[in-house]
Motif scaffolding. Structure first.
Motif, PDB file in Angstrom:
ATOM      1  N   VAL A  41       0.839  -1.206   0.000  1.00 41.14           N
ATOM      2  CA  VAL A  41       0.000   0.000   0.000  1.00 41.14           C
ATOM      3  C   VAL A  41       0.871   1.253   0.000  1.00 41.14           C
ATOM      4  CG1 VAL A  41      -1.666   1.353   1.323  1.00 41.14           C
ATOM      5  CG2 VAL A  41      -1.982  -1.113   1.101  1.00 41.14           C
ATOM      6  N   GLU A  42       1.907   1.254   0.831  1.00 43.34           N
ATOM      7  CA  GLU A  42       2.811   2.398   0.913  1.00 43.34           C
ATOM      8  C   GLU A  42       3.472   2.653  -0.441  1.00 43.34           C
ATOM      9  OE1 GLU A  42       5.135   5.476   2.796  1.00 43.34           O
ATOM     10  OE2 GLU A  42       3.410   4.345   3.552  1.00 43.34           O
ATOM     11  N   ASP A  43       3.924   1.601  -1.097  1.00 40.39           N
ATOM     12  CA  ASP A  43       4.663   1.765  -2.348  1.00 40.39           C
ATOM     13  C   ASP A  43       3.766   2.234  -3.491  1.00 40.39           C
ATOM     14  OD1 ASP A  43       7.440   1.236  -3.518  1.00 40.39           O
ATOM     15  OD2 ASP A  43       6.123   0.243  -4.959  1.00 40.39           O
ATOM     16  N   VAL A  44       2.590   1.656  -3.619  1.00 48.25           N
ATOM     17  CA  VAL A  44       1.720   2.046  -4.734  1.00 48.25           C
ATOM     18  C   VAL A  44       1.205   3.470  -4.557  1.00 48.25           C
ATOM     19  CG1 VAL A  44       1.036  -0.339  -5.205  1.00 48.25           C
ATOM     20  CG2 VAL A  44      -0.404   1.071  -3.730  1.00 48.25           C
ATOM     21  N   MET A  45       1.000   3.881  -3.301  1.00 53.30           N
ATOM     22  CA  MET A  45       0.560   5.250  -3.061  1.00 53.30           C
ATOM     23  C   MET A  45       1.694   6.240  -3.335  1.00 53.30           C
ATOM     24  SD  MET A  45      -2.640   5.340  -2.277  1.00 53.30           S
ATOM     25  CE  MET A  45      -2.900   6.909  -1.432  1.00 53.30           C
ATOM     26  N   GLU A  46       2.891   5.915  -2.883  1.00 52.69           N
ATOM     27  CA  GLU A  46       4.036   6.803  -3.068  1.00 52.69           C
ATOM     28  C   GLU A  46       4.374   6.994  -4.542  1.00 52.69           C
ATOM     29  OE1 GLU A  46       8.417   7.324  -1.073  1.00 52.69           O
ATOM     30  OE2 GLU A  46       7.868   5.304  -1.720  1.00 52.69           O
ATOM     31  N   ASN A  47       4.194   5.932  -5.336  1.00 48.28           N
ATOM     32  CA  ASN A  47       4.574   5.989  -6.744  1.00 48.28           C
ATOM     33  C   ASN A  47       3.397   6.188  -7.702  1.00 48.28           C
ATOM     34  OD1 ASN A  47       7.580   5.395  -6.675  1.00 48.28           O
ATOM     35  ND2 ASN A  47       6.788   3.674  -5.473  1.00 48.28           N
ATOM     36  N   GLY A  48       2.213   6.475  -7.145  1.00 46.14           N
ATOM     37  CA  GLY A  48       1.055   6.774  -7.975  1.00 46.14           C
ATOM     38  C   GLY A  48       0.610   5.640  -8.881  1.00 46.14           C
ATOM     39  N   LEU A  49       0.799   4.409  -8.435  1.00 40.67           N
ATOM     40  CA  LEU A  49       0.517   3.264  -9.298  1.00 40.67           C
ATOM     41  C   LEU A  49      -0.975   2.984  -9.464  1.00 40.67           C
ATOM     42  CD1 LEU A  49       3.312   0.816  -8.052  1.00 40.67           C
ATOM     43  CD2 LEU A  49       3.417   2.532  -9.868  1.00 40.67           C
ATOM     44  N   LEU A  50      -1.795   3.448  -8.539  1.00 43.96           N
ATOM     45  CA  LEU A  50      -3.234   3.181  -8.626  1.00 43.96           C
ATOM     46  C   LEU A  50      -3.883   3.909  -9.796  1.00 43.96           C
ATOM     47  CD1 LEU A  50      -4.261   3.319  -4.849  1.00 43.96           C
ATOM     48  CD2 LEU A  50      -3.789   1.305  -6.244  1.00 43.96           C
ATOM     49  N   SER A  51      -3.261   4.975 -10.252  1.00 42.82           N
ATOM     50  CA  SER A  51      -3.846   5.776 -11.341  1.00 42.82           C
ATOM     51  C   SER A  51      -3.196   5.490 -12.695  1.00 42.82           C
ATOM     52  CB  SER A  51      -3.729   7.271 -11.016  1.00 42.82           C
ATOM     53  OG  SER A  51      -2.371   7.635 -10.811  1.00 42.82           O
ATOM     54  N   LEU A  52      -2.392   4.428 -12.797  1.00 43.39           N
ATOM     55  CA  LEU A  52      -1.722   4.106 -14.052  1.00 43.39           C
ATOM     56  C   LEU A  52      -2.707   3.689 -15.143  1.00 43.39           C
ATOM     57  CD1 LEU A  52       1.465   2.063 -13.019  1.00 43.39           C
ATOM     58  CD2 LEU A  52       1.383   4.370 -13.978  1.00 43.39           C
ATOM     59  N   HIS A  53      -3.747   2.957 -14.773  1.00 42.93           N
ATOM     60  CA  HIS A  53      -4.681   2.405 -15.746  1.00 42.93           C
ATOM     61  C   HIS A  53      -6.116   2.750 -15.381  1.00 42.93           C
ATOM     62  CE1 HIS A  53      -1.231   0.085 -17.091  1.00 42.93           C
ATOM     63  NE2 HIS A  53      -1.118  -0.489 -15.895  1.00 42.93           N
ATOM     64  N   GLU A  54      -6.917   3.000 -16.407  1.00 46.35           N
ATOM     65  CA  GLU A  54      -8.345   3.242 -16.176  1.00 46.35           C
ATOM     66  C   GLU A  54      -9.016   1.989 -15.623  1.00 46.35           C
ATOM     67  OE1 GLU A  54     -10.537   5.756 -16.410  1.00 46.35           O
ATOM     68  OE2 GLU A  54      -8.923   7.184 -16.747  1.00 46.35           O
ATOM     69  N   SER A  55      -8.631   0.843 -16.162  1.00 43.12           N
ATOM     70  CA  SER A  55      -9.220  -0.421 -15.722  1.00 43.12           C
ATOM     71  C   SER A  55      -8.575  -0.895 -14.420  1.00 43.12           C
ATOM     72  CB  SER A  55      -9.028  -1.489 -16.797  1.00 43.12           C
ATOM     73  OG  SER A  55      -9.390  -2.773 -16.305  1.00 43.12           O
ATOM     74  N   GLY A  56      -9.402  -1.283 -13.470  1.00 41.89           N
ATOM     75  CA  GLY A  56      -8.902  -1.802 -12.205  1.00 41.89           C
ATOM     76  C   GLY A  56      -8.340  -3.197 -12.315  1.00 41.89           C
ATOM     77  N   ASP A  57      -8.572  -3.855 -13.463  1.00 39.21           N
ATOM     78  CA  ASP A  57      -8.078  -5.214 -13.665  1.00 39.21           C
ATOM     79  C   ASP A  57      -6.749  -5.256 -14.419  1.00 39.21           C
ATOM     80  OD1 ASP A  57     -10.176  -6.651 -12.419  1.00 39.21           O
ATOM     81  OD2 ASP A  57     -11.459  -6.268 -14.149  1.00 39.21           O
ATOM     82  N   GLU A  58      -6.266  -4.093 -14.857  1.00 37.05           N
ATOM     83  CA  GLU A  58      -5.006  -4.045 -15.584  1.00 37.05           C
ATOM     84  C   GLU A  58      -3.843  -4.190 -14.598  1.00 37.05           C
ATOM     85  OE1 GLU A  58      -2.848  -3.784 -19.141  1.00 37.05           O
ATOM     86  OE2 GLU A  58      -5.034  -3.750 -18.876  1.00 37.05           O
ATOM     87  N   PRO A  59      -2.954  -5.162 -14.794  1.00 34.87           N
ATOM     88  CA  PRO A  59      -1.855  -5.367 -13.843  1.00 34.87           C
ATOM     89  C   PRO A  59      -0.769  -4.303 -13.997  1.00 34.87           C
ATOM     90  CG  PRO A  59      -1.686  -6.938 -15.638  1.00 34.87           C
ATOM     91  CD  PRO A  59      -2.963  -6.197 -15.850  1.00 34.87           C
ATOM     92  N   PHE A  60      -0.063  -4.055 -12.905  1.00 33.97           N
ATOM     93  CA  PHE A  60       1.085  -3.155 -12.919  1.00 33.97           C
ATOM     94  C   PHE A  60       2.181  -3.739 -12.031  1.00 33.97           C
ATOM     95  CE2 PHE A  60      -1.943  -1.554  -9.721  1.00 33.97           C
ATOM     96  CZ  PHE A  60      -1.167  -1.562  -8.570  1.00 33.97           C
TER      97      PHE A  60
END
Length: 484
Positions: free
Chosen positions: A162-181
């Motif tokens: 959670v800390e890493d994805v929030m810090e690096n803005g990874l949640l907003s990379l893709h419109e689809s919530g099913d797209e892997p990152f």
């Protein structure tokens, strides 16, 4: 207690009185249980322990700590929380988990009672161990000059991701919530936004849930430190990441379930029906799948029916604990499977079930307490996560520790993924009878041994707690010298 441990405690308790620790768990079984285990551990390490709770939660705590030298003090629970029905004092009694934020924010009204307790408890409190959800206790602890520790009953794996994805803005990379990152600090991990629970499953997390999470984090960052119910060897890269990123000291003191006395050797006259049933299955050499989804999950009737049919058609012996009497599988089910399985409706000692020799698998929601208890009992997990951080606990079990399988389901990325009876049947058979299940069992034994080494004298968790006790003891002695 062995001679070496006695000697260590003698050194750590060199002042005229032993340390007095005040424990304050959140009103939820998943939070209360590890606090009870922590109380047992602190008693073994020579501490004086007082545990705060509310009147409705007192009976469960008192029964769980029966025979332990722990003081239990009740604080009045607020009666005027908007949206919360009168008499509700724990989250498992809430009509809906949508009321969680009003409930947890309502506990702030307990602050005057909490501060009154701090001032009146004898002997004087030397340290407050507060649930992570009670960030407001930091203000009270600071007011009276008492160090506060924030207790986290979740994995470093979840916190780190959670800390890493929030810090690096990874949640907003893709419109689809099913797209892997790819998770930046852990490039071998691929995640999807829909694996996160609310509010992190949104492109732009906002709202009262996020506000509450940030409030808890801020309180932890400004506290003396945090305790985590895990052990370093289980999730080393994530512990190291957290220690680099965290603004507060962290002590890894688990698995706390190992501090609780085992009840597996209870006399025959004290054995409940389900324990006698397990003993019979052991005599017949019929491995048992334990099925339980925790105290918070309410399973829809249609899904219950699929579970019942899947278990029945698997032909695997099973012990299924249902949340309450309202959760009935299908008409006539119990009569049809009475030789194959048993349904239990009362509160059970899950640790005792998992420690039973004949229990060889666990169909679980992957709450952190359940995960640790299964790990320590060397029982592989068939993971069916449903809410909160459970998906990441399941992900860690399957991808990192490799002692679990995921239930095959039509998962839509939310907590509403539906599991058909055919998919459940095949998953159960794979775990209990397949080669994959045997391989998981072998790995699970090694992880269980590592857990026991960490918690035992000289282990990583044992040393971590010793360092913490020493620090609090030193602070107490410095304060006493100053006052003198």
């Amino acid at each position: 207690m062995c001679d070496k441990e006695k000697e260590a405690m003698s050194i750590l308790s060199s002042s005229s009185s032993k340390l007095h620790l005040l424990l304050f768990p959140f009103m939820s079984k998943g939070h209360i249980i590890p606090f009870l285990q922590l109380a047992h551990l602190l008693l073994r390490r020579g501490m004086h322990v007082t545990l705060l709770t509310t009147p409705a939660n007192h009976p469960f705590i008192a029964q769980s700590l029966s025979g332990a030298d722990v003081s239990i003090l009740d604080l009045d629970f607020p009666e005027n929380i908007p949206g919360i029905p009168p008499g509700i004092e724990s989250t498992d009694k809430l009509p809906s988990m949508s009321l969680f934020i009003p409930f947890v924010n309502g506990t702030k009204l307990m602050q005057p009672f909490f501060e009154e307790a701090i001032q009146t408890i004898i002997p004087k409190v030397d340290c407050i161990i507060s649930d992570m959800f009670f960030g407001w206790t930091l203000e009270s602890a600071s007011k009276f000059g008492i160090p506060r520790l924030s207790f986290y009953c979740m994995s470093f794996y979840t916190m780190a991701l959670v800390e890493d994805v929030m810090e690096n803005g990874l949640l907003s990379l893709h419109e689809s919530g099913d797209e892997p990152f790819t998770v930046t600090s852990f490039p071998w991990i691929r995640a999807r936004r829909n694996e996160f629970d609310h509010p992190f499953n949104k492109l732009d997390p906002t709202g009262p849930d996020l506000d509450f999470i940030l409030e808890c984090k801020t309180a932890t960052d400004n506290s003396y430190g945090m305790l985590v119910n895990s052990f370093c060897e289980l999730e080393e890269p994530f512990v190291e990441y957290w220690n680099r990123k965290s603004q507060s000291k962290t002590w890894c003191i688990g698995p706390l379930c190992l501090a609780e006395p085992s009840k597996i050797d209870a006399g025959t006259s004290q054995k409940p029906k389900w324990r006698r049933w397990l003993d019979e299955k052991l005599t017949k050499g019929s491995p048992v799948l334990y099925v339980a989804f925790g105290s918070q999950i309410s399973i829809p009737a249609k899904q219950l029916q699929e579970i019942a049919v899947g278990l029945e058609e698997s032909r695997v012996s099973f012990l299924w604990v249902v949340r309450n009497a309202e959760e009935e599988p299908i008409h006539g089910f119990e009569d049809r499977v009475k030789k194959q399985g048993i349904i239990v409706r009362e509160w059970v000692d899950q640790k005792e079930i998992l420690e039973h020799e004949i229990v060889q698998g666990f169909l679980s929601h992957c709450g952190w307490n359940s995960v640790l208890e299964a790990i320590c009992a060397a029982v592989p997990i068939l993971a069916w996560p449903m809410m909160a951080e459970q998906r990441f606990n399941a992900k860690m079990l399957v991808e990192e520790i490799k002692i679990g399988l995921r239930v095959v389901c039509t998962d839509d990325g939310t907590s509403n993924g539906f599991v058909t009876n055919e998919n459940l049947k095949s998953s159960v058979i794979k775990l209990m009878e397949g080669e994959k299940g045997k391989a998981l069992k072998k790995v699970a034994k090694g992880v269980a041994e590592a857990a026991k080494r960490a918690a035992a004298e000289g282990g990583s968790s044992w040393h971590a707690l010793s360092r913490l006790i020493s620090e609090i003891q030193s602070q107490k002695e410095i304060k006493c010298s100053y006052l003198a």
